[in-house]
Design a protein around this motif. Sequence first.
Motif, PDB file in Angstrom:
ATOM      1  N   THR A   1      51.146  10.789 -34.596  1.00 19.28           N
ATOM      2  CA  THR A   1      50.774   9.798 -35.619  1.00 19.28           C
ATOM      3  C   THR A   1      51.921   9.566 -36.594  1.00 19.28           C
ATOM      4  O   THR A   1      52.254   8.425 -36.936  1.00 19.28           O
ATOM      5  N   VAL A   2      52.528  10.673 -37.035  1.00 21.39           N
ATOM      6  CA  VAL A   2      53.650  10.566 -37.978  1.00 21.39           C
ATOM      7  C   VAL A   2      54.817   9.824 -37.339  1.00 21.39           C
ATOM      8  O   VAL A   2      55.452   8.964 -37.967  1.00 21.39           O
TER       9      VAL A   2
ATOM     10  N   LEU B   1      53.978   6.152 -37.249  1.00 16.42           N
ATOM     11  CA  LEU B   1      54.104   5.564 -38.587  1.00 16.42           C
ATOM     12  C   LEU B   1      55.572   5.408 -38.973  1.00 16.42           C
ATOM     13  O   LEU B   1      55.978   4.391 -39.552  1.00 16.42           O
ATOM     14  N   HIS B   2      56.353   6.420 -38.642  1.00 22.72           N
ATOM     15  CA  HIS B   2      57.788   6.382 -38.954  1.00 22.72           C
ATOM     16  C   HIS B   2      58.471   5.229 -38.213  1.00 22.72           C
ATOM     17  O   HIS B   2      59.275   4.475 -38.788  1.00 22.72           O
TER      18      HIS B   2
ATOM     19  N   GLN C   1      57.053   2.490 -36.992  1.00 21.44           N
ATOM     20  CA  GLN C   1      56.575   1.210 -37.510  1.00 21.44           C
ATOM     21  C   GLN C   1      57.224   0.889 -38.856  1.00 21.44           C
ATOM     22  O   GLN C   1      57.561  -0.267 -39.142  1.00 21.44           O
ATOM     23  N   ALA C   2      57.413   1.930 -39.667  1.00 18.40           N
ATOM     24  CA  ALA C   2      58.071   1.739 -40.966  1.00 18.40           C
ATOM     25  C   ALA C   2      59.504   1.250 -40.774  1.00 18.40           C
ATOM     26  O   ALA C   2      59.992   0.391 -41.525  1.00 18.40           O
TER      27      ALA C   2
ATOM     28  N   LYS D   1      54.779   1.968 -47.822  1.00 20.56           N
ATOM     29  CA  LYS D   1      53.388   2.398 -47.650  1.00 20.56           C
ATOM     30  C   LYS D   1      53.225   3.239 -46.386  1.00 20.56           C
ATOM     31  O   LYS D   1      52.548   4.277 -46.388  1.00 20.56           O
ATOM     32  N   LEU D   2      53.834   2.803 -45.300  1.00 25.93           N
ATOM     33  CA  LEU D   2      53.736   3.548 -44.046  1.00 25.93           C
ATOM     34  C   LEU D   2      54.402   4.918 -44.162  1.00 25.93           C
ATOM     35  O   LEU D   2      53.882   5.922 -43.655  1.00 25.93           O
TER      36      LEU D   2
ATOM     37  N   GLU E   1      52.246   7.251 -46.131  1.00 23.62           N
ATOM     38  CA  GLU E   1      51.145   7.738 -45.297  1.00 23.62           C
ATOM     39  C   GLU E   1      51.628   8.841 -44.360  1.00 23.62           C
ATOM     40  O   GLU E   1      50.948   9.867 -44.168  1.00 23.62           O
ATOM     41  N   ALA E   2      52.815   8.652 -43.787  1.00 22.54           N
ATOM     42  CA  ALA E   2      53.363   9.670 -42.890  1.00 22.54           C
ATOM     43  C   ALA E   2      53.726  10.936 -43.661  1.00 22.54           C
ATOM     44  O   ALA E   2      53.502  12.061 -43.184  1.00 22.54           O
TER      45      ALA E   2
ATOM     46  N   LYS F   1      50.991  13.358 -44.305  1.00 25.25           N
ATOM     47  CA  LYS F   1      50.631  14.185 -43.154  1.00 25.25           C
ATOM     48  C   LYS F   1      51.685  15.245 -42.878  1.00 25.25           C
ATOM     49  O   LYS F   1      51.382  16.325 -42.367  1.00 25.25           O
TER      50      LYS F   1
ATOM     51  N   ARG G   1      62.104   7.036 -46.851  1.00 27.15           N
ATOM     52  CA  ARG G   1      61.239   6.480 -47.891  1.00 27.15           C
ATOM     53  C   ARG G   1      62.051   6.102 -49.122  1.00 27.15           C
ATOM     54  O   ARG G   1      61.828   5.052 -49.737  1.00 27.15           O
TER      55      ARG G   1
END
Length: 411
Positions: A98-99, A102-103, A105-106, A120-121, A124-125, A128, A139
């Motif tokens: 999942t992380v 998300l990474h 996609q970010a 935001k993504l 969220e990562a 977690k 980030r």
Amino acid sequence: MYCHQCGAKNAPEQKTCVKCGARLLTAEVRQAVLEVAAGAEAMQRPPAYRQGEPVAKREDKASGAGGVFQWLIPLLFAGCVGLGLMLYYSHEQSVNRTVAALHQQAKKEALAGRYSQAVKLLDEASAKRPGFAALRRDRDLAAKAAGLQSQLKEAAEQLKAQKLDSGEKALKQIAAAVSEREEPLFAPLKKELAADQVKLTVMKVKSGLDKLHTVDALAEKLDSLNGLSGQEAAAVKAQIIGKIVGISYAAAEKKLRDKDFAGALDEVDGGLLYAADNEKLTAYREQIVQAKQEFEEAEANRIRLAEQKAAEEDLNNRMAAVEVSGLQVVLDDYGDLQISGTVTNKATRPIESVSISLDIYDLSGAYLGNTYASVSPYRLEPGESGDFSASYYGVYSKAKVSVANATWYLE
């Protein structure tokens, strides 16, 4: 301490893997795993190798109910712990996937210039996997880009409100900050900045166009737009070129009215330098060339006629500059002829020292003699008249007089 997920070495106090971000096993969990493994290994040994007991005695115990529980309980415990570990590993792997998603996609969002969504993504990562250094680093970069993008939007609003000075100042500050960044995610931001810088240049040029009324001044503004792309830049370029065409045409038209053909052509050519394909200027240039040719032909014809007329006038001035009129002949009481008349200057230039030669004939036409008379005044302007008089003695009878010749000097 080594990561059970990727095998990377980590410090003993580390809670998550520095490489993959997976949660590391605590000391208690690791101890439990070791104990289960040791128990399972002991259960698998042959009875003869169990320490401190004779083989026969152990066989006796194994035959009872207590012997069954002696190996069954550790086995069940090992199974429970193994199941728990398996579920734990499965959960950790799911979190890692999942992380990672998300990474990834970010990164896509950031490379597309959607920095706020990327932040935001990544948040969220990070929730977690809070110990994942790569997430924190990306980030921070995305947040930096998002902040600059927000400033860029504010600068664009200032330009939209025609606050060019403050907008230009803001763009310079953003450009200074962006110039230090080489990371790929800043590429969309640099593109947005370049577009706003073009817009600023175009707006500055456009704001002063109404005050420019010469081709040179407009050409300078046109040069400042060279290398700029976009619809706004193209529109202002077209506006400047149109104004250059209008100024060149008007100036050429005025000079053509004054018959200054060379000046008119210079004005048109100056406009065509910036609008080579302009049909209006091209057609007017042809018109000027034609008018110049017609004028030169007419002028040559005029000069030829003038020269011809001048030659005729010169001939007339030399051969027929005077006209004699009012010639009178009177025989006086003494038998002498008193002759008088008027001379008019028919030349186009003043004449002077006019002298008239007169021939005398009797009534039968026989030649009697000749006399001269001077005209007064001495100098006659074109069209001016003067008088002359002369006497011829000893005729004693009526006679006829004719002008034999006249002489004069042209000024």
